[in-house]
Design an enzyme around this catalytic site. Structure first.
Site, mmCIF file in Angstrom:
data_model
loop_
_atom_site.group_PDB
_atom_site.id
_atom_site.type_symbol
_atom_site.label_atom_id
_atom_site.label_comp_id
_atom_site.label_asym_id
_atom_site.label_seq_id
_atom_site.Cartn_x
_atom_site.Cartn_y
_atom_site.Cartn_z
ATOM 1 N N ALA A 178 0.674 -1.238 -0.045
ATOM 2 C CA ALA A 178 -0.155 0.178 -0.048
ATOM 3 C C ALA A 178 1.088 1.130 0.045
ATOM 4 O O ALA A 178 0.598 2.064 -0.709
ATOM 5 C CB ALA A 178 -1.261 -0.023 1.025
ATOM 6 N N ASP A 179 1.891 1.373 0.823
ATOM 7 C CA ASP A 179 2.656 2.288 0.994
ATOM 8 C C ASP A 179 3.502 2.730 -0.385
ATOM 9 O O ASP A 179 3.580 3.756 -1.040
ATOM 10 C CB ASP A 179 3.731 2.249 1.842
ATOM 11 N N LEU A 180 4.015 1.390 -1.026
ATOM 12 C CA LEU A 180 4.751 1.695 -2.114
ATOM 13 C C LEU A 180 3.992 1.941 -3.469
ATOM 14 O O LEU A 180 4.392 2.942 -4.072
ATOM 15 C CB LEU A 180 5.721 0.194 -2.630
#
Length: 404
Positions: A178-180
């Site tokens: 999700a962050d990436l």
């Protein structure tokens, strides 16, 4: 060492101020740095980015251990420590914003406003500024104030319900996806905003979130829900809409195959003595409905092969196939090195270290010569460049806690 003399890459000459921490924002900033932008990372005095403390593993001298997590998302940046609640920190940030092309932040909604740097205030300082803002659940709506961490969003956005050995075994993806993805979407939005600024002369605000980034990659599983009215569930290492496609056991391990067309199915069946038109086998839709039988039939014929021989036979038949590599095998793989996916940098404490490399390559018109940025810098020590940055801004040097 100052990193002010970047002369390579399509974003050469652009300045990015990275106010973000953890992963989504820093990953976006690193992508822009890989494209040649000068990226100045603003960190809290004393502690720096949260990820400096995320570990083990840590490496380096016992009195100054370095987090490998931090090193994954901060190459090609400079570091300055600023207390943004202080008059000095705010004055330095204001000077940076005057010169910046892009600013990145991933605070919860309202934090930048309370610090005195609302989007309106920042555009008052620099109307050409492109502002990238990343949150967990979105900037508005009933749950905008929730803290957004990757695994929480993997669950909330449905990804974990699709991942695992079965419906009762929800699993997280093995990297903070999700962050990436939010970082990748953010970098893409910044590039689009810079193109538009070239036409209008005005900056704008780019917003994305971990929630939006995961829903944005639901792909066929999303339309399966919204159009077909089906609720997908995890089903392990086999594709929900294509068969045979997935991980199959053989004599001494496993291989992966992707039989994604009827032409490939005919070739596969011929190579391994299967009847392509047998009941349950004729047509992809029939094979999907009969997936368990297809898997069993494929594993029966694979059982007599060792993985290396099986992969060669699959390759000879034109069937897309591969093995499951461990990460040490990946980074030792000649193909990975040939694509510039491992880069060596000189770290002030660790000496020469290898980092996963950037995913983009650039070539001159006509594919004549590669123009990809090749001179990479190690992730900075906390406040490593603070004095140089202040001098560049025409401000007096200030010693901050954590400075090197």
């Amino acid at each position: 060492m100052s990193r002010t003399d970047s002369t390579q890459g399509p974003l050469s000459g652009h300045l990015v101020v990275d106010l973000s921490r953890a992963l989504a924002g820093p990953h976006a900033a690193m992508m822009l740095a890989d494209l040649g932008a000068r990226v100045i990372k603003v960190e809290n005095p004393g502690t720096g980015d949260d990820t400096r403390g995320w570990g083990p593993p840590f490496v380096g001298p016992e009195d100054d251990l370095q987090s490998t997590y931090f090193m994954s998302c901060n190459r090609n940046k400079e570091s300055i420590s600023l207390d943004l609640k202080s008059g000095d920190g705010q004055a330095v940030l204001r000077r940076l914003l005057e010169r910046a092309d892009v600013v990145i932040e991933n605070f919860r909604p309202g934090v930048m406003d309370r610090l005195g740097f609302s989007t309106a205030a920042m555009h008052g300082i620099n109307p050409r500024l492109v502002i990238l803002s990343i949150t967990g659940f979105g900037h508005d709506g009933p749950e905008s104030q929730r803290s957004g961490y990757d695994q929480i969003l993997q669950g909330e956005a449905g990804l974990m319900s699709l991942t695992g050995s079965g419906p009762d075994d929800p699993q997280r993806v093995g990297v903070p996806i999700a962050d990436l993805l939010a970082g990748m979407n953010g970098a893409s939005g910044v590039l689009a905003a810079l193109v538009e600024r070239g036409r209008t002369g005005q900056g704008q605000v780019v917003r994305t979130s971990l929630l939006a980034s995961l829903i944005g990659v639901h792909a066929f599983q999303g339309t399966r829900t919204t159009v077909a009215g089906e609720v997908p569930q995890a089903q392990g290492n086999h594709h929900p809409s294509i068969a045979p496609y997935g991980l199959f056991n053989c004599k001494d391990g496993s291989v992966q195959i992707s039989v994604g067309s009827e032409k490939l199915w005919a070739s596969f069946a011929a190579a391994f003595g299967l009847d392509p038109a047998a009941p349950g086998f004729a047509g992809n839709a029939e094979r999907v409905r009969s997936r368990a039988g297809v898997i069993a039939a494929v594993e029966r014929v694979f059982a007599g092969y060792e993985a290396a021989d099986l992969l060669q036979k699959l390759n000879d038949a034109g069937i897309p196939a591969g093995k499951v590599r461990s990460l040490d095998e990946v980074y030792a793989w000649e193909q990975v090195a040939s694509q510039g996916l491992v880069v060596d940098v000189e770290h002030p404490l660790l000496g020469k270290v290898s980092l996963p490399g950037p995913p983009l390559r650039f070539f001159a018109a006509g594919d004549a010569a590669e123009t990809t940025l090749t001179g990479h810098e190690a992730p900075p020590l906390l406040d490593e460049d603070g004095r140089d940055i202040r001098e560049w801004l025409g401000l007096a040097a200030t010693v901050t806690a954590g400075a090197k």
